[in-house]
Design a protein around this motif. Structure first.
Motif, mmCIF file in Angstrom:
data_model
loop_
_atom_site.group_PDB
_atom_site.id
_atom_site.type_symbol
_atom_site.label_atom_id
_atom_site.label_comp_id
_atom_site.label_asym_id
_atom_site.label_seq_id
_atom_site.Cartn_x
_atom_site.Cartn_y
_atom_site.Cartn_z
ATOM 1 N N MET A 294 47.444 38.925 55.854
ATOM 2 C CA MET A 294 46.494 38.615 54.943
ATOM 3 C C MET A 294 45.273 39.709 55.010
ATOM 4 S SD MET A 294 43.922 35.196 54.397
ATOM 5 C CE MET A 294 43.641 35.158 56.089
ATOM 6 N N ASP A 295 44.995 40.551 54.066
ATOM 7 C CA ASP A 295 43.751 41.264 54.250
ATOM 8 C C ASP A 295 42.978 40.828 53.456
ATOM 9 O OD1 ASP A 295 41.869 43.241 53.888
ATOM 10 O OD2 ASP A 295 43.369 44.931 53.352
ATOM 11 N N LYS A 296 41.735 40.405 53.906
ATOM 12 C CA LYS A 296 40.370 39.599 52.941
ATOM 13 C C LYS A 296 39.867 40.499 52.034
ATOM 14 C CE LYS A 296 39.502 36.537 56.611
ATOM 15 N NZ LYS A 296 38.508 35.906 57.522
ATOM 16 N N ASN A 297 40.066 41.742 52.190
ATOM 17 C CA ASN A 297 39.669 42.706 50.918
ATOM 18 C C ASN A 297 40.790 43.269 50.233
ATOM 19 O OD1 ASN A 297 36.846 42.858 52.003
ATOM 20 N ND2 ASN A 297 37.542 44.080 53.801
ATOM 21 N N GLY A 298 42.048 42.599 50.526
ATOM 22 C CA GLY A 298 43.394 43.099 49.610
ATOM 23 C C GLY A 298 43.270 42.563 48.466
ATOM 24 N N PRO A 299 44.188 43.129 47.653
ATOM 25 C CA PRO A 299 44.238 42.496 46.225
ATOM 26 C C PRO A 299 44.494 40.973 46.115
ATOM 27 C CG PRO A 299 46.182 43.745 46.546
ATOM 28 C CD PRO A 299 45.303 43.994 48.003
ATOM 29 N N ILE A 300 43.961 40.221 44.928
ATOM 30 C CA ILE A 300 44.432 38.926 44.890
ATOM 31 C C ILE A 300 45.538 39.051 43.592
ATOM 32 C CG2 ILE A 300 43.623 36.661 43.552
ATOM 33 C CD1 ILE A 300 40.856 37.571 44.790
ATOM 34 N N ILE A 301 46.813 38.366 44.053
ATOM 35 C CA ILE A 301 47.848 38.273 43.501
ATOM 36 C C ILE A 301 47.898 37.109 42.442
ATOM 37 C CG2 ILE A 301 50.398 38.337 43.172
ATOM 38 C CD1 ILE A 301 49.177 41.023 44.417
ATOM 39 N N ILE A 302 47.866 37.107 41.287
ATOM 40 C CA ILE A 302 47.961 35.991 40.337
ATOM 41 C C ILE A 302 49.089 36.007 39.310
ATOM 42 C CG2 ILE A 302 46.640 34.772 38.574
ATOM 43 C CD1 ILE A 302 44.201 36.401 39.516
ATOM 44 N N ILE A 303 50.063 35.179 39.625
ATOM 45 C CA ILE A 303 51.167 35.035 38.757
ATOM 46 C C ILE A 303 51.165 33.893 37.544
ATOM 47 C CG2 ILE A 303 53.642 34.858 39.027
ATOM 48 C CD1 ILE A 303 53.231 35.433 41.927
ATOM 49 N N GLU A 304 50.724 34.398 36.464
ATOM 50 C CA GLU A 304 50.493 33.480 35.391
ATOM 51 C C GLU A 304 51.166 34.082 34.190
ATOM 52 O OE1 GLU A 304 49.763 30.749 33.133
ATOM 53 O OE2 GLU A 304 48.772 30.284 34.851
ATOM 54 N N ASP A 305 52.171 33.284 33.455
ATOM 55 C CA ASP A 305 52.712 33.812 32.190
ATOM 56 C C ASP A 305 51.750 33.565 31.153
ATOM 57 O OD1 ASP A 305 53.237 31.081 32.446
ATOM 58 O OD2 ASP A 305 55.175 31.396 31.285
ATOM 59 N N ASP A 306 50.835 32.961 31.057
ATOM 60 C CA ASP A 306 50.055 32.570 29.829
ATOM 61 C C ASP A 306 49.009 33.632 29.676
ATOM 62 O OD1 ASP A 306 47.695 31.145 28.254
ATOM 63 O OD2 ASP A 306 49.221 29.629 27.857
ATOM 64 N N ALA A 307 48.679 34.391 28.638
ATOM 65 C CA ALA A 307 47.665 35.387 28.470
ATOM 66 C C ALA A 307 46.451 34.643 28.304
ATOM 67 C CB ALA A 307 48.134 36.173 27.445
ATOM 68 N N ASP A 308 46.416 33.666 27.720
ATOM 69 C CA ASP A 308 44.924 32.980 27.635
ATOM 70 C C ASP A 308 44.446 32.686 29.206
ATOM 71 O OD1 ASP A 308 44.773 33.354 24.855
ATOM 72 O OD2 ASP A 308 45.744 31.492 24.343
ATOM 73 N N ASP A 309 45.221 32.099 29.974
ATOM 74 C CA ASP A 309 44.804 31.785 31.255
ATOM 75 C C ASP A 309 44.638 32.855 32.074
ATOM 76 O OD1 ASP A 309 45.513 28.951 30.619
ATOM 77 O OD2 ASP A 309 47.024 28.710 31.700
ATOM 78 N N GLN A 310 45.300 33.967 32.028
ATOM 79 C CA GLN A 310 44.849 35.286 32.626
ATOM 80 C C GLN A 310 43.419 35.610 32.114
ATOM 81 O OE1 GLN A 310 47.953 38.279 32.326
ATOM 82 N NE2 GLN A 310 49.406 37.215 33.113
ATOM 83 N N PHE A 311 43.249 35.616 30.847
ATOM 84 C CA PHE A 311 42.061 36.100 30.567
ATOM 85 C C PHE A 311 40.757 34.791 31.127
ATOM 86 C CE2 PHE A 311 38.508 35.404 27.655
ATOM 87 C CZ PHE A 311 37.729 36.688 27.321
#
Length: 140
Positions: free
Chosen positions: A1-18
Motif C-alpha cells: 500500500m502506497d498512501k499516495n498511490g492510485p485508488i483503484i475503483i472497479i465499478e461497471d456502472d457509468a453513473d456510479d463511476q461519475f
C-alpha cells in the motif's frame, strides 16, 4: 500500500463511476483515481503496473471476473499479496451469503452503497481516512 498511490475503483456502472468521481473531487484527495468496469481489466493492470495502489474499492457484481473472484486472485498471487493493497467491497449486492463470501476472501471491508449522495460521500471519507491512518508493512 502506497498512501499516495492510485485508488483503484472497479465499478461497471457509468453513473456510479461519475458519482464516485464527484465525491472524490469534493473530498479533495490527491490520489489519482483509476476506474475499471470489470475485474479482469483491473487484474491485468495490477499484474502489469509498477504503481503500488493505495486501495482497491470493488463492486461485487462485475462482468468477466466478479469482485469475489478478483479478490481471491489478488489474495492468492504471491507478488500481488505482498503489495498489501487494502481490498474493500462497495456494492449494492447485499445478503448474508454475499457478506460471508466477501469476508471469506479476507476483504478489509464491506460497505453497502447507499442511495443518497451525502451518504456515499460519508462512507468514502470514512474508508479513505481510515486507510490513510493505517500502517502497512511496505509504507515505512
Amino acid at each position: 500500500m502506497d498512501k499516495n498511490g492510485p485508488i483503484i475503483i472497479i465499478e461497471d456502472d457509468a453513473d456510479d463511476q461519475f458519482v464516485l468521481e464527484e465525491v472524490f473531487g469534493e473530498l479533495g484527495y490527491s490520489n489519482q483515481r483509476m476506474y475499471f468496469s470489470d475485474g479482469q481489466s483491473a487484474l491485468d493492470f495490477l499484474y502489469t503496473s509498477k504503481d503500488l495502489p493505495f486501495i482497491i474499492i470493488s463492486d461485487i457484481n462485475l462482468p468477466q471476473l466478479n469482485g469475489l473472484e478478483l479478490r481471491r486472485k489478488v489474495q492468492t498471487d504471491a507478488e500481488l499479496s505482498l503489495k498489501c493493497i487494502p481490498y474493500v467491497y462497495f456494492t449494492t449486492a447485499i445478503n448474508q451469503q454475499v457478506v460471508i463470501d466477501a469476508y471469506s476472501t479476507s476483504a478489509q471491508g464491506f460497505f453497502v452503497k447507499p442511495g443518497q449522495y451525502d451518504e456515499i460521500k460519508a462512507i468514502i471519507k470514512l474508508m479513505i481516512d481510515y486507510w490513510k491512518r493505517c500502517a502497512a508493512p511496505n509504507n515505512f
